[in-house]
Design an enzyme around this catalytic site. Structure first.
Site, PDB file in Angstrom:
ATOM      1  N   HIS A  17       0.890  -1.157   0.000  1.00 28.57           N
ATOM      2  CA  HIS A  17       0.000   0.000   0.000  1.00 28.57           C
ATOM      3  C   HIS A  17       0.932   1.212   0.000  1.00 28.57           C
ATOM      4  O   HIS A  17       1.419   1.633   1.057  1.00 28.57           O
ATOM      5  CB  HIS A  17      -0.884   0.031   1.236  1.00 28.57           C
ATOM      6  CG  HIS A  17      -1.749  -1.176   1.425  1.00 28.57           C
ATOM      7  ND1 HIS A  17      -2.803  -1.479   0.596  1.00 28.57           N
ATOM      8  CD2 HIS A  17      -1.705  -2.164   2.354  1.00 28.57           C
ATOM      9  CE1 HIS A  17      -3.386  -2.597   1.015  1.00 28.57           C
ATOM     10  NE2 HIS A  17      -2.739  -3.035   2.072  1.00 28.57           N
TER      11      HIS A  17
ATOM     12  N   HIS B 164      -7.117  -9.686   1.464  1.00 30.44           N
ATOM     13  CA  HIS B 164      -6.757  -9.715   2.886  1.00 30.44           C
ATOM     14  C   HIS B 164      -7.612 -10.792   3.557  1.00 30.44           C
ATOM     15  O   HIS B 164      -8.844 -10.744   3.472  1.00 30.44           O
ATOM     16  CB  HIS B 164      -7.071  -8.375   3.561  1.00 30.44           C
ATOM     17  CG  HIS B 164      -6.200  -7.240   3.146  1.00 30.44           C
ATOM     18  ND1 HIS B 164      -6.708  -6.000   2.830  1.00 30.44           N
ATOM     19  CD2 HIS B 164      -4.859  -7.133   3.000  1.00 30.44           C
ATOM     20  CE1 HIS B 164      -5.716  -5.177   2.531  1.00 30.44           C
ATOM     21  NE2 HIS B 164      -4.584  -5.838   2.612  1.00 30.44           N
TER      22      HIS B 164
ATOM     23  N   GLU C 246      -6.862 -11.414   8.869  1.00 30.22           N
ATOM     24  CA  GLU C 246      -5.791 -10.627   9.487  1.00 30.22           C
ATOM     25  C   GLU C 246      -6.104 -10.348  10.947  1.00 30.22           C
ATOM     26  O   GLU C 246      -5.193 -10.256  11.778  1.00 30.22           O
ATOM     27  CB  GLU C 246      -5.605  -9.313   8.722  1.00 30.22           C
ATOM     28  CG  GLU C 246      -4.479  -8.441   9.235  1.00 30.22           C
ATOM     29  CD  GLU C 246      -4.300  -7.167   8.434  1.00 30.22           C
ATOM     30  OE1 GLU C 246      -3.357  -6.418   8.726  1.00 30.22           O
ATOM     31  OE2 GLU C 246      -5.109  -6.906   7.520  1.00 30.22           O
TER      32      GLU C 246
ATOM     33  N   HIS D 150      -1.747 -12.240   4.554  1.00 35.23           N
ATOM     34  CA  HIS D 150      -1.650 -12.413   6.011  1.00 35.23           C
ATOM     35  C   HIS D 150      -2.070 -13.821   6.434  1.00 35.23           C
ATOM     36  O   HIS D 150      -1.272 -14.550   7.010  1.00 35.23           O
ATOM     37  CB  HIS D 150      -2.451 -11.351   6.783  1.00 35.23           C
ATOM     38  CG  HIS D 150      -2.096  -9.955   6.467  1.00 35.23           C
ATOM     39  ND1 HIS D 150      -0.820  -9.475   6.626  1.00 35.23           N
ATOM     40  CD2 HIS D 150      -2.839  -8.927   5.973  1.00 35.23           C
ATOM     41  CE1 HIS D 150      -0.783  -8.202   6.253  1.00 35.23           C
ATOM     42  NE2 HIS D 150      -1.998  -7.857   5.850  1.00 35.23           N
TER      43      HIS D 150
ATOM     44  N   ASP E 203       3.854  -4.482   2.695  1.00 29.78           N
ATOM     45  CA  ASP E 203       2.543  -4.026   3.158  1.00 29.78           C
ATOM     46  C   ASP E 203       2.528  -2.537   3.512  1.00 29.78           C
ATOM     47  O   ASP E 203       2.479  -1.683   2.635  1.00 29.78           O
ATOM     48  CB  ASP E 203       2.115  -4.900   4.336  1.00 29.78           C
ATOM     49  CG  ASP E 203       0.642  -4.716   4.720  1.00 29.78           C
ATOM     50  OD1 ASP E 203      -0.026  -3.874   4.110  1.00 29.78           O
ATOM     51  OD2 ASP E 203       0.174  -5.408   5.631  1.00 29.78           O
TER      52      ASP E 203
END
Length: 450
Positions: free
Chosen positions: A66, A235, A238, A272, A323
């Site tokens: 990101h 994702h 997580e 994750h 990340d």
């Protein structure tokens, strides 16, 4: 700048990791941005060859990024709280992004990645629209800014255009999330179908999370990726709070929900995969769904340590990402995955150093749809990086020159050269396209904070 073409040339590598072992004296002939030949047993540089002293590895793949989170470095690492309190600071930064400011920041961040030996990035991109959710005149202005930034920084990108439609199970987007949402998965698909691939850029898809895409719309995103044979990332588990909410809403875990809606499979990567049940692990491994571990972020956000060993044993290929960019160092991510597992189990030696390097290179590229990258072999893209062996971290009587040197001794600070498409992007520790990367980062971050 495109990263696929350069004049024919030969690189002579003092030492090269060839996937299973290190060879000394290797010549790589490069044509049209690819490795045309690998010649071992070459003790001296051929006439006219570019000499790379040190240990040369395939280019590293940062499978989860990101870019705008880089602006948070140094401001969110201290103090109490959880992932959910950190998220508020992240939203505040996202609210200030424009196509121009995002381009400047991402260009600097991707240049920092090149300095760390990264030649490809998977950008998990969900800041699509103007504040309030109004589309820009070009609905993909933000994504185009990221694609341009990668080209100008000299690295490849897989833009993982992300569907983000709700704030939680059955809940509309909050004000900060309006920038992320296209309203429906069909509208998301219509927008991102306009994006075009380029020599340095591929287009993939992402489901932000099971809380952000309603169950009945998951298949739309999966089908879009399937029709294009594109990577699909998500994702996954997580946070335990997300698992609990998913069970309350749907009576099943997030992994089971994704499986039931056709999301899992060999082109899918769960990011994750931290809080999984035994059945979840079986679902992911049995379907060939990959796992992208992001250890430096997972520890920074107090997320927990995921079951990477069990996932790999079940059949889930491993890749690595930085990340939130608390650190940009794929060697540290590889090292941390092993060391985290040592802390969790109080035993050592869960992966060989070679396996950790493959996660950071070939397997990361595969997760991003760049199957032809990540190895020093004939026909592969000519993307590679060289580590100095005379720094304070790597100098000395090492037991043997091998993958262990890179994974357990070196860091991003030891990268001396990065080559993409046969062309030097970093030479002698200096980025050739963004000469003052620290200043570019400082200016971009200051512009956002101001």
């Amino acid at each position: 700048m495109q990263v696929t073409t350069a004049a024919p040339r030969t690189y002579w590598l003092e030492h090269a990791w060839l996937g299973t072992h290190v060879e000394s004296g290797v010549a790589l002939d490069v044509r049209d941005g690819r490795i045309a030949a690998v010649r071992t047993g070459t003790p001296a540089p051929p006439p006219g060859a570019e000499v790379l002293r040190g240990l040369t590895l395939p280019g590293l793949a940062n499978a989860h990024s990101h870019a705008f989170h880089r602006a948070l470095r140094g401001t969110v690492q201290v103090g109490s709280g959880t992932f959910w309190t950190w998220r508020e600071a992240m939203y505040a930064t996202a609210a200030r992004l424009t196509p121009d400011s995002y381009h400047a920041l991402a260009r600097a961040v991707y240049a920092e990645m090149a300095l760390a030996g990264i030649t490809a990035v998977g950008e998990f991109h969900y800041v699509h629209h103007a504040p309030g959710g109004t589309p820009y005149a070009d609905p993909n202005a933000m994504g185009e800014a990221l694609i341009a930034a990668a080209a100008e920084a000299g690295i490849r990108i897989t833009l993982l255009d992300t569907a983000y439609l709700s704030s939680g199970f059955g809940q509309p987007p909050t004000d900060p999330q309006l920038r992320f949402s296209d309203g429906t998965a069909d509208a998301w698909a219509e927008r991102c179908s306009v994006l075009k691939e380029r020599d340095h850029a591929r287009i993939g898809a992402a489901i932000h999370s099971v809380r952000a895409v309603p169950a009945e719309q998951l298949a739309t995103v999966a089908r879009w990726a399937e029709e294009r044979r594109a990577p699909l990332h998500v994702h996954l588990s997580e946070q335990t709070a997300e698992n609990d909410a998913c069970r309350e809403a749907y009576g099943r875990t997030p992994a089971r929900l994704l499986a039931d809606h056709g999301v899992l499979g060999p082109r899918t990567t769960g990011v994750h995969n931290t809080h999984l049940t035994a059945e979840d692990i079986s679902l992911l491994g049995g379907s060939g769904t990959g796992t992208c571990m992001c250890p430096t972020t997972e520890r920074d956000l107090a997320d927990g340590i995921g079951p990477a060993v069990a996932l790999q044993q079940a059949g889930s290929p491993l890749s690595l990402g930085s990340d939130s960019h608390a650190v940009i160092d794929l060697l540290e991510e590889a090292r941390a995955m092993e060391l985290n597992e040592r802390l969790r189990t109080r035993t050592r030696g869960h992966w060989t150093a070679a396996a950790l390097l493959r996660a950071a290179s070939a397997d990361g590229h595969a997760a991003l749809g760049w199957d032809e990258a990540g190895a020093l072999e004939t026909g592969a893209l000519a993307d590679f990086t060289t580590l100095a062996l005379d720094s304070v971290r790597t100098a000395g009587p090492l037991p043997r020159l091998g993958a262990e040197t890179a994974v357990f001794a070196a860091s991003a600070a030891d990268v001396s050269h990065t080559v993409a498409g046969g062309r030097h992007v970093v030479r002698d520790g200096v980025h050739r396209l963004v000469p003052d990367v620290p200043r570019a980062l400082a200016d971009a971050v200051e512009a956002l904070r101001g």
